[in-house]
Each structure stands twice: as structure tokens, then as C-alpha cells.
Scaffold this motif. Structure first.
Motif, PDB file in Angstrom:
ATOM      1  N   ALA A   1       0.837  -1.209   0.000  1.00 22.23           N
ATOM      2  CA  ALA A   1       0.000   0.000   0.000  1.00 22.23           C
ATOM      3  C   ALA A   1       0.868   1.255   0.000  1.00 22.23           C
ATOM      4  CB  ALA A   1      -0.939  -0.008   1.202  1.00 22.23           C
ATOM      5  N   ASP A   2       1.942   1.255   0.797  1.00 20.61           N
ATOM      6  CA  ASP A   2       2.854   2.400   0.802  1.00 20.61           C
ATOM      7  C   ASP A   2       3.568   2.545  -0.533  1.00 20.61           C
ATOM      8  OD1 ASP A   2       2.208   2.988   3.451  1.00 20.61           O
ATOM      9  OD2 ASP A   2       3.847   1.767   4.255  1.00 20.61           O
ATOM     10  N   ALA A   3       3.970   1.404  -1.115  1.00 19.70           N
ATOM     11  CA  ALA A   3       4.647   1.434  -2.416  1.00 19.70           C
ATOM     12  C   ALA A   3       3.705   1.973  -3.492  1.00 19.70           C
ATOM     13  CB  ALA A   3       5.135   0.037  -2.785  1.00 19.70           C
ATOM     14  N   ILE A   4       2.441   1.578  -3.430  1.00 17.86           N
ATOM     15  CA  ILE A   4       1.456   2.084  -4.407  1.00 17.86           C
ATOM     16  C   ILE A   4       1.367   3.599  -4.315  1.00 17.86           C
ATOM     17  CG2 ILE A   4      -1.027   2.166  -4.899  1.00 17.86           C
ATOM     18  CD1 ILE A   4      -1.071  -0.876  -4.130  1.00 17.86           C
ATOM     19  N   GLY A   5       1.356   4.126  -3.095  1.00 19.17           N
ATOM     20  CA  GLY A   5       1.330   5.582  -2.917  1.00 19.17           C
ATOM     21  C   GLY A   5       2.533   6.258  -3.551  1.00 19.17           C
ATOM     22  N   ASP A   6       3.727   5.655  -3.379  1.00 19.59           N
ATOM     23  CA  ASP A   6       4.931   6.226  -3.984  1.00 19.59           C
ATOM     24  C   ASP A   6       4.861   6.190  -5.507  1.00 19.59           C
ATOM     25  OD1 ASP A   6       6.332   7.049  -1.733  1.00 19.59           O
ATOM     26  OD2 ASP A   6       7.256   5.085  -1.444  1.00 19.59           O
ATOM     27  N   PHE A   7       4.459   5.054  -6.064  1.00 22.60           N
ATOM     28  CA  PHE A   7       4.395   4.952  -7.519  1.00 22.60           C
ATOM     29  C   PHE A   7       3.355   5.915  -8.096  1.00 22.60           C
ATOM     30  CE2 PHE A   7       5.879   0.396  -6.712  1.00 22.60           C
ATOM     31  CZ  PHE A   7       7.208   0.747  -6.839  1.00 22.60           C
ATOM     32  N   ARG A   8       2.243   6.070  -7.403  1.00 19.27           N
ATOM     33  CA  ARG A   8       1.225   7.018  -7.884  1.00 19.27           C
ATOM     34  C   ARG A   8       1.720   8.458  -7.812  1.00 19.27           C
ATOM     35  NH1 ARG A   8      -4.165   3.994  -5.667  1.00 19.27           N
ATOM     36  NH2 ARG A   8      -4.514   2.810  -7.580  1.00 19.27           N
ATOM     37  N   GLU A   9       2.443   8.788  -6.742  1.00 22.83           N
ATOM     38  CA  GLU A   9       2.989  10.152  -6.632  1.00 22.83           C
ATOM     39  C   GLU A   9       4.021  10.403  -7.733  1.00 22.83           C
ATOM     40  OE1 GLU A   9       3.382  14.022  -5.354  1.00 22.83           O
ATOM     41  OE2 GLU A   9       1.833  12.547  -4.908  1.00 22.83           O
ATOM     42  N   GLY A  10       4.848   9.406  -8.007  1.00 22.30           N
ATOM     43  CA  GLY A  10       5.808   9.537  -9.103  1.00 22.30           C
ATOM     44  C   GLY A  10       5.105   9.707 -10.434  1.00 22.30           C
ATOM     45  N   LEU A  11       4.016   8.976 -10.638  1.00 21.83           N
ATOM     46  CA  LEU A  11       3.252   9.090 -11.887  1.00 21.83           C
ATOM     47  C   LEU A  11       2.514  10.427 -11.980  1.00 21.83           C
ATOM     48  CD1 LEU A  11       1.904   5.464 -12.176  1.00 21.83           C
ATOM     49  CD2 LEU A  11       3.403   6.629 -13.812  1.00 21.83           C
ATOM     50  N   ARG A  12       2.169  11.009 -10.846  1.00 18.02           N
ATOM     51  CA  ARG A  12       1.550  12.341 -10.870  1.00 18.02           C
ATOM     52  C   ARG A  12       2.540  13.354 -11.446  1.00 18.02           C
ATOM     53  NH1 ARG A  12       1.468  16.882  -8.130  1.00 18.02           N
ATOM     54  NH2 ARG A  12       2.941  16.198  -6.542  1.00 18.02           N
ATOM     55  N   LEU A  13       3.826  13.179 -11.099  1.00 19.69           N
ATOM     56  CA  LEU A  13       4.858  14.088 -11.588  1.00 19.69           C
ATOM     57  C   LEU A  13       5.311  13.748 -13.006  1.00 19.69           C
ATOM     58  CD1 LEU A  13       6.999  14.230  -8.338  1.00 19.69           C
ATOM     59  CD2 LEU A  13       5.480  16.020  -9.210  1.00 19.69           C
ATOM     60  N   ASP A  14       5.285  12.454 -13.348  1.00 15.51           N
ATOM     61  CA  ASP A  14       5.741  11.997 -14.666  1.00 15.51           C
ATOM     62  C   ASP A  14       4.776  10.929 -15.176  1.00 15.51           C
ATOM     63  OD1 ASP A  14       7.140  11.312 -16.942  1.00 15.51           O
ATOM     64  OD2 ASP A  14       8.837  10.398 -15.882  1.00 15.51           O
ATOM     65  N   PRO A  15       3.643  11.339 -15.763  1.00 12.24           N
ATOM     66  CA  PRO A  15       2.589  10.389 -16.151  1.00 12.24           C
ATOM     67  C   PRO A  15       3.012   9.368 -17.209  1.00 12.24           C
ATOM     68  CG  PRO A  15       1.816  12.663 -16.326  1.00 12.24           C
ATOM     69  CD  PRO A  15       3.258  12.720 -16.017  1.00 12.24           C
ATOM     70  N   ASP A  16       4.046   9.646 -17.968  1.00 13.19           N
ATOM     71  CA  ASP A  16       4.458   8.740 -19.042  1.00 13.19           C
ATOM     72  C   ASP A  16       5.577   7.788 -18.635  1.00 13.19           C
ATOM     73  OD1 ASP A  16       2.599   9.907 -20.762  1.00 13.19           O
ATOM     74  OD2 ASP A  16       4.016  11.458 -21.379  1.00 13.19           O
ATOM     75  N   ASN A  17       5.877   7.698 -17.354  1.00 11.89           N
ATOM     76  CA  ASN A  17       6.965   6.847 -16.885  1.00 11.89           C
ATOM     77  C   ASN A  17       6.480   5.400 -16.842  1.00 11.89           C
ATOM     78  OD1 ASN A  17       8.834   5.435 -15.190  1.00 11.89           O
ATOM     79  ND2 ASN A  17       9.576   7.412 -14.461  1.00 11.89           N
TER      80      ASN A  17
END
Length: 189
Positions: free
Chosen positions: A112-128
Motif C-alpha cells: 500500500a505504501d509502495a502504491i502511494g509512492d508509484f502514484r505520486e511519481g506518476l503524478r509528476l511523470d505520467p508517461d513513466n
């Protein structure tokens, strides 16, 4: 009188030379040497270089990030997570830092914590695509198959020929009991 002045001058010179002096380091050079050691997989040496930079300039985010990468490679997942948190507190726009911290949390089975990190990263870089790939895996492991399929579809929209996403989508459909859909996506992959 002249001898007294000479003795005093010598004493002062010795005091100045022997007094503890804080040496200045070239932090750019230390960062470069640390990254080189990291590249050559000498993780302990790279951590030593990054420690020196952190001691000299604790306000920089980059040495914390690189030290986290080295710690992740040494399987010090808690240390890597803490270093990424330190880096993100100094610069919350480091997309790769969300990736590394997310991976450290995956290895600790804190999906669940990892999902939050990946989503935050995708918020900054949606095409990653790497972040989205890891998000799909975490959603699947966190028993959120519908969300994982949606994330796979999103990845396939931006990267329609990305075979691992097709294979992951096939696995997710198989786990849900849709063997025909799983076979279709395996054939596409």
C-alpha cells in the motif's frame, strides 16, 4: 627581546599549524566519485563518498538519493527508504526517488505504501512506464486486480507494444478466471 619575539612567533606558528582545522571537500568531485563507485557496483565505497557530501552539505537531496540506491542494492531496504524520505523532504520533485522508495517498500512487503509512492511519481511523470509497471505489480499483490487491469490498460495506451504489460494483463485476467481473455493477451504479447 629579539629572542622573545622569535619564540612567540614560533609558538604562534606551531599553534596555527597544529590547531584542528576543518578541511573543505569538493562536494561535486565527491558526488562524481560516488556515482562512479555506484556504477561499478562498489556500493560500500559509494556510500562513504555520499556520506562525506551529506556531512558537508546536508541540505542537498541528491546524495541521499544516490545513497538510497546503494543501500537498496545492498538489501538495506529500511535505510534506502529513510534516505529517499530525506531526499524527498529536501526536493519533492525527484521522480526516481519515488521509484526507489517504492521498491524498498515492495521488498518490505508494504504494498500500500509502495502504491502511494508509484502514484505520486506518476503524478509528476505520467508517461513513466517503469513506475506504471511497478504500480501494476503492487496493485496485483495488494489484491486490487481491477485497479491493476486499469493501470495496465493505461500503460498500453501510452506504450501499445509494451509486451510485459500485455503479459501482466493476461496474468490478471487468468487470476480472475477469464481464460479466453488471458489467452488473447498472451497471443498479443
Amino acid at each position: 627581546m629579539r629572542i622573545v619575539r622569535s619564540v612567540i612567533a614560533c609558538a604562534v606558528a606551531l599553534w596555527v599549524l597544529c590547531a584542528p582545522a576543518k578541511a573543505q571537500i569538493n562536494t561535486d568531485r565527491m558526488m562524481s566519485m560516488g556515482r562512479t563507485a555506484l556504477y561499478f557496483e562498489d556500493y560500500v565505497l559509494s556510500i562513504q563518498y555520499f556520506n562525506q557530501v551529506i556531512n558537508a552539505k546536508p541540505y542537498l537531496a541528491e546524495p541521499y538519493f544516490y545513497r538510497a540506491v546503494a543501500k537498496l542494492s545492498l538489501e538495506d531496504y529500511r535505510g534506502a527508504e529513510q534516505d529517499c524520505s530525506n531526499a524527498l523532504s529536501r526536493n519533492p520533485f525527484l521522480v526516481n526517488c519515488y521509484q526507489v522508495r517504492g521498491l524498498a517498500r515492495v521488498y518490505q512487503e508494504r504494498y500500500a505504501d509502495a502504491i502511494g509512492d508509484f502514484r505520486e511519481g506518476l503524478r509528476l511523470d505520467p508517461d513513466n512506464s517503469s513506475l506504471r509497471h511497478n504500480l501494476i505489480l503492487c496493485l496485483a499483490r495488494n489484491d486490487e486486480p481491477e485497479e491493476a487491469i486499469k493501470a495496465a490498460d493505461t500503460l498500453l495506451i501510452s506504450s501499445p507494444k509494451y509486451a510485459p504489460a500485455m503479459a501482466m494483463r493476461s496474468d490478471l485476467l487468468w487470476e480472475q478466471g477469464d481464460s479466453a481473455g488471458a489467452l488473447e493477451w498472451v497471443n498479443k504479447a
